[in-house]
Write a protein that holds these residues in place. Sequence first.
Motif, PDB file in Angstrom:
ATOM      1  N   SER A   5      23.487  -6.430  14.095  1.00  0.00           N
ATOM      2  CA  SER A   5      23.375  -6.803  12.682  1.00  0.00           C
ATOM      3  C   SER A   5      22.099  -7.595  12.425  1.00  0.00           C
ATOM      4  O   SER A   5      21.389  -7.357  11.438  1.00  0.00           O
ATOM      5  CB  SER A   5      24.601  -7.634  12.269  1.00  0.00           C
ATOM      6  N   ARG A   6      21.795  -8.540  13.296  1.00  0.00           N
ATOM      7  CA  ARG A   6      20.591  -9.353  13.127  1.00  0.00           C
ATOM      8  C   ARG A   6      19.325  -8.528  13.303  1.00  0.00           C
ATOM      9  O   ARG A   6      18.281  -8.836  12.720  1.00  0.00           O
ATOM     10  CB  ARG A   6      20.600 -10.507  14.128  1.00  0.00           C
ATOM     11  N   ALA A   7      19.396  -7.470  14.096  1.00  0.00           N
ATOM     12  CA  ALA A   7      18.202  -6.662  14.366  1.00  0.00           C
ATOM     13  C   ALA A   7      17.760  -5.844  13.159  1.00  0.00           C
ATOM     14  O   ALA A   7      16.614  -5.391  13.110  1.00  0.00           O
ATOM     15  CB  ALA A   7      18.450  -5.726  15.551  1.00  0.00           C
ATOM     16  N   PHE A   8      18.654  -5.653  12.179  1.00  0.00           N
ATOM     17  CA  PHE A   8      18.253  -4.906  10.989  1.00  0.00           C
ATOM     18  C   PHE A   8      17.088  -5.579  10.276  1.00  0.00           C
ATOM     19  O   PHE A   8      16.248  -4.910   9.672  1.00  0.00           O
ATOM     20  CB  PHE A   8      19.438  -4.748  10.032  1.00  0.00           C
ATOM     21  N   ALA A   9      17.025  -6.892  10.353  1.00  0.00           N
ATOM     22  CA  ALA A   9      15.910  -7.613   9.730  1.00  0.00           C
ATOM     23  C   ALA A   9      14.602  -7.373  10.463  1.00  0.00           C
ATOM     24  O   ALA A   9      13.531  -7.647   9.914  1.00  0.00           O
ATOM     25  CB  ALA A   9      16.223  -9.109   9.701  1.00  0.00           C
ATOM     26  N   ARG A  10      14.671  -6.876  11.712  1.00  0.00           N
ATOM     27  CA  ARG A  10      13.460  -6.624  12.501  1.00  0.00           C
ATOM     28  C   ARG A  10      12.916  -5.218  12.309  1.00  0.00           C
ATOM     29  O   ARG A  10      11.854  -4.901  12.842  1.00  0.00           O
ATOM     30  CB  ARG A  10      13.765  -6.847  13.996  1.00  0.00           C
ATOM     31  N   ILE A  11      13.645  -4.363  11.594  1.00  0.00           N
ATOM     32  CA  ILE A  11      13.138  -3.003  11.364  1.00  0.00           C
ATOM     33  C   ILE A  11      11.875  -3.086  10.512  1.00  0.00           C
ATOM     34  O   ILE A  11      11.865  -3.744   9.466  1.00  0.00           O
ATOM     35  CB  ILE A  11      14.202  -2.125  10.667  1.00  0.00           C
ATOM     36  N   ASP A  12      10.841  -2.424  10.950  1.00  0.00           N
ATOM     37  CA  ASP A  12       9.539  -2.535  10.277  1.00  0.00           C
ATOM     38  C   ASP A  12       9.452  -1.530   9.124  1.00  0.00           C
ATOM     39  O   ASP A  12       8.720  -0.544   9.182  1.00  0.00           O
ATOM     40  CB  ASP A  12       8.414  -2.298  11.287  1.00  0.00           C
ATOM     41  N   TRP A  13      10.217  -1.826   8.071  1.00  0.00           N
ATOM     42  CA  TRP A  13      10.210  -0.934   6.903  1.00  0.00           C
ATOM     43  C   TRP A  13       8.825  -0.889   6.265  1.00  0.00           C
ATOM     44  O   TRP A  13       8.403   0.140   5.738  1.00  0.00           O
ATOM     45  CB  TRP A  13      11.231  -1.413   5.876  1.00  0.00           C
ATOM     46  N   SER A  14       8.121  -2.004   6.281  1.00  0.00           N
ATOM     47  CA  SER A  14       6.803  -2.062   5.654  1.00  0.00           C
ATOM     48  C   SER A  14       5.855  -1.044   6.266  1.00  0.00           C
ATOM     49  O   SER A  14       5.213  -0.261   5.568  1.00  0.00           O
ATOM     50  CB  SER A  14       6.214  -3.474   5.783  1.00  0.00           C
ATOM     51  N   THR A  15       5.775  -1.037   7.605  1.00  0.00           N
ATOM     52  CA  THR A  15       4.901  -0.069   8.281  1.00  0.00           C
ATOM     53  C   THR A  15       5.368   1.356   8.025  1.00  0.00           C
ATOM     54  O   THR A  15       4.551   2.260   7.800  1.00  0.00           O
ATOM     55  CB  THR A  15       4.881  -0.348   9.796  1.00  0.00           C
ATOM     56  N   ALA A  16       6.676   1.564   8.055  1.00  0.00           N
ATOM     57  CA  ALA A  16       7.212   2.906   7.824  1.00  0.00           C
ATOM     58  C   ALA A  16       6.760   3.455   6.476  1.00  0.00           C
ATOM     59  O   ALA A  16       6.357   4.619   6.361  1.00  0.00           O
ATOM     60  CB  ALA A  16       8.740   2.883   7.900  1.00  0.00           C
ATOM     61  N   PHE A  17       6.767   2.614   5.451  1.00  0.00           N
ATOM     62  CA  PHE A  17       6.392   3.088   4.122  1.00  0.00           C
ATOM     63  C   PHE A  17       4.884   3.106   3.907  1.00  0.00           C
ATOM     64  O   PHE A  17       4.390   3.871   3.080  1.00  0.00           O
ATOM     65  CB  PHE A  17       7.110   2.266   3.048  1.00  0.00           C
ATOM     66  N   VAL A  18       4.155   2.274   4.644  1.00  0.00           N
ATOM     67  CA  VAL A  18       2.690   2.402   4.599  1.00  0.00           C
ATOM     68  C   VAL A  18       2.281   3.772   5.138  1.00  0.00           C
ATOM     69  O   VAL A  18       1.518   4.520   4.505  1.00  0.00           O
ATOM     70  CB  VAL A  18       2.007   1.278   5.405  1.00  0.00           C
ATOM     71  N   LEU A  23       0.817  -1.214   0.000  1.00  0.00           N
ATOM     72  CA  LEU A  23       0.000   0.000   0.000  1.00  0.00           C
ATOM     73  C   LEU A  23       0.849   1.262   0.000  1.00  0.00           C
ATOM     74  O   LEU A  23       0.548   2.232  -0.713  1.00  0.00           O
ATOM     75  CB  LEU A  23      -0.936  -0.012   1.209  1.00  0.00           C
ATOM     76  N   GLY A  24       1.915   1.271   0.812  1.00  0.00           N
ATOM     77  CA  GLY A  24       2.720   2.482   0.920  1.00  0.00           C
ATOM     78  C   GLY A  24       3.390   2.861  -0.384  1.00  0.00           C
ATOM     79  O   GLY A  24       3.405   4.036  -0.776  1.00  0.00           O
ATOM     80  N   ILE A  25       3.951   1.875  -1.079  1.00  0.00           N
ATOM     81  CA  ILE A  25       4.627   2.142  -2.353  1.00  0.00           C
ATOM     82  C   ILE A  25       3.629   2.655  -3.393  1.00  0.00           C
ATOM     83  O   ILE A  25       3.892   3.631  -4.105  1.00  0.00           O
ATOM     84  CB  ILE A  25       5.321   0.867  -2.869  1.00  0.00           C
ATOM     85  N   LEU A  26       2.475   1.991  -3.465  1.00  0.00           N
ATOM     86  CA  LEU A  26       1.457   2.399  -4.445  1.00  0.00           C
ATOM     87  C   LEU A  26       0.906   3.778  -4.103  1.00  0.00           C
ATOM     88  O   LEU A  26       0.703   4.616  -4.986  1.00  0.00           O
ATOM     89  CB  LEU A  26       0.325   1.362  -4.463  1.00  0.00           C
ATOM     90  N   MET A  27       0.685   4.027  -2.814  1.00  0.00           N
ATOM     91  CA  MET A  27       0.129   5.312  -2.388  1.00  0.00           C
ATOM     92  C   MET A  27       1.110   6.454  -2.660  1.00  0.00           C
ATOM     93  O   MET A  27       0.714   7.544  -3.101  1.00  0.00           O
ATOM     94  CB  MET A  27      -0.225   5.244  -0.908  1.00  0.00           C
ATOM     95  N   PHE A  28       2.399   6.219  -2.396  1.00  0.00           N
ATOM     96  CA  PHE A  28       3.401   7.263  -2.638  1.00  0.00           C
ATOM     97  C   PHE A  28       3.492   7.588  -4.122  1.00  0.00           C
ATOM     98  O   PHE A  28       3.546   8.765  -4.521  1.00  0.00           O
ATOM     99  CB  PHE A  28       4.769   6.820  -2.116  1.00  0.00           C
ATOM    100  N   SER A  29       3.487   6.549  -4.961  1.00  0.00           N
ATOM    101  CA  SER A  29       3.554   6.768  -6.411  1.00  0.00           C
ATOM    102  C   SER A  29       2.336   7.542  -6.902  1.00  0.00           C
ATOM    103  O   SER A  29       2.454   8.476  -7.708  1.00  0.00           O
ATOM    104  CB  SER A  29       3.655   5.419  -7.138  1.00  0.00           C
ATOM    105  N   ALA A  30       1.162   7.151  -6.403  1.00  0.00           N
ATOM    106  CA  ALA A  30      -0.068   7.851  -6.800  1.00  0.00           C
ATOM    107  C   ALA A  30      -0.062   9.292  -6.309  1.00  0.00           C
ATOM    108  O   ALA A  30      -0.551  10.200  -7.000  1.00  0.00           O
ATOM    109  CB  ALA A  30      -1.284   7.106  -6.239  1.00  0.00           C
ATOM    110  N   ALA A  31       0.498   9.511  -5.118  1.00  0.00           N
ATOM    111  CA  ALA A  31       0.573  10.872  -4.580  1.00  0.00           C
ATOM    112  C   ALA A  31       1.405  11.767  -5.492  1.00  0.00           C
ATOM    113  O   ALA A  31       1.059  12.934  -5.735  1.00  0.00           O
ATOM    114  CB  ALA A  31       1.173  10.848  -3.179  1.00  0.00           C
TER     115      ALA A  31
END
Length: 422
Positions: A270-283, A18-26
């Motif tokens: 280093s392992r915690a980078f995979a836990r960063i919630d990039w998806s929510t950030a971009f939504v 949703l975030g990627i599509l919404m940003f592009s549409a914006a």
Amino acid sequence: MATFVAVFGLASVRRVHLGILMFSAACVVGVTLAGMPLKEVVGGFPVGILMLVVGVTYFFGIAQVNGTTDRVIGALLTSTAATPRAVPVLFFALAAVTAAMGSPQAGLVTAPIGMSVARRAAVDSVLMAIAINCGISAGAFAPTSLFGIVTYRIARGAGIDLNPFTLLAVAVAANLVLLVVALALFARGPVRAQHEQSTDVGVETIVASHERTEEARRPLGALQVATVVCMALLVASIVTATLIGVEPELGVVALGLGATVTLIDPASGSRAFARIDWSTAFVVGGVVTFVGVLQQLGSVDLLGRAAMSIGTPLVAAVVVCMIASLVSAFASTTAVLAALVPLAVPLASSGRVAGWALITALGVCATVVDASPFSNTGATLVASALEDERPRLRAQLLRWGLSMVLVGPLLLVPLLVLLSGR
């Protein structure tokens, strides 16, 4: 506004982020319809919220990968000799604490354990599912968790004075009331006799539970002690900043504390980078960017004035919260908060309804419906139950979730408005 709604629908149907599509549409709508320079559209991306999400989820990701979160949960489980009636209350608290640690979705780690424990303790699976959902909904509005961050940051950005601890207190109180109601409705629901459940639970669950008990009894290691101290410092910094009237830079503090723990144990960092919630950030980023374009077009003010024209201000506030609840039952709660909090701002800023009361009610109403099996939380809870329990659990959670679409706004909005003196 039609494009905004269409993007929501298209993202759901095509399963596009949703975030990627919404940003592009914006960007397209901003440049073509609003006549905005592309640089101005892109400048509407909420970098502050992005840093908050990254900082908080990174820090608590470290706490998860170095075992601190599991140890805290295990210690709480083993130190509480809970009766069957108290088991749902215990898991409410566990889910709330876990959800407060950065991401509401983190609270879902209690779902598989909770549903298994419910069966062994002769607790109705519906009651346990509702208890876990209520705990997640309560803890998610902590100043250290995403729903709390998104709600109070957007509100404050619109000039609405919303105390993050008031938001948390209302969320906890509302969900405790729902837990009591669930206890009254389902405490004596249909469950199998305890002696029939040993083979259903399985050897793996029993062994895992034993391992958790043994692990929780061991003293914390130096790294885990350091992580707990940093957690305490994070909470203390938020409390102190709020008390002195300073906007807490939670993302910066969380990143700094994460860096401190990483210096002690680089591998966990280093392992915690995979836990960063990039998806929510971009939504959140995509939705907020599009809302900024809608504000430039005047659509937000138009919808806000339309809401204000619906009967009395109280009725308008109830309608806005019902819309948030209904959409959230079938869509991303984070996206709903990012989209509808700004749409409620004109009504909240009008002075006819206390802004903090409306925004708080909207946020809580958007999460209490998440027990719906169509939401991520509800779907996870159903999947965590045994196969023979799922049909009844799915039906009951659907009834509960859809009933919250009406119950939440009708009870919470008038109460908060009354307390606000408006």
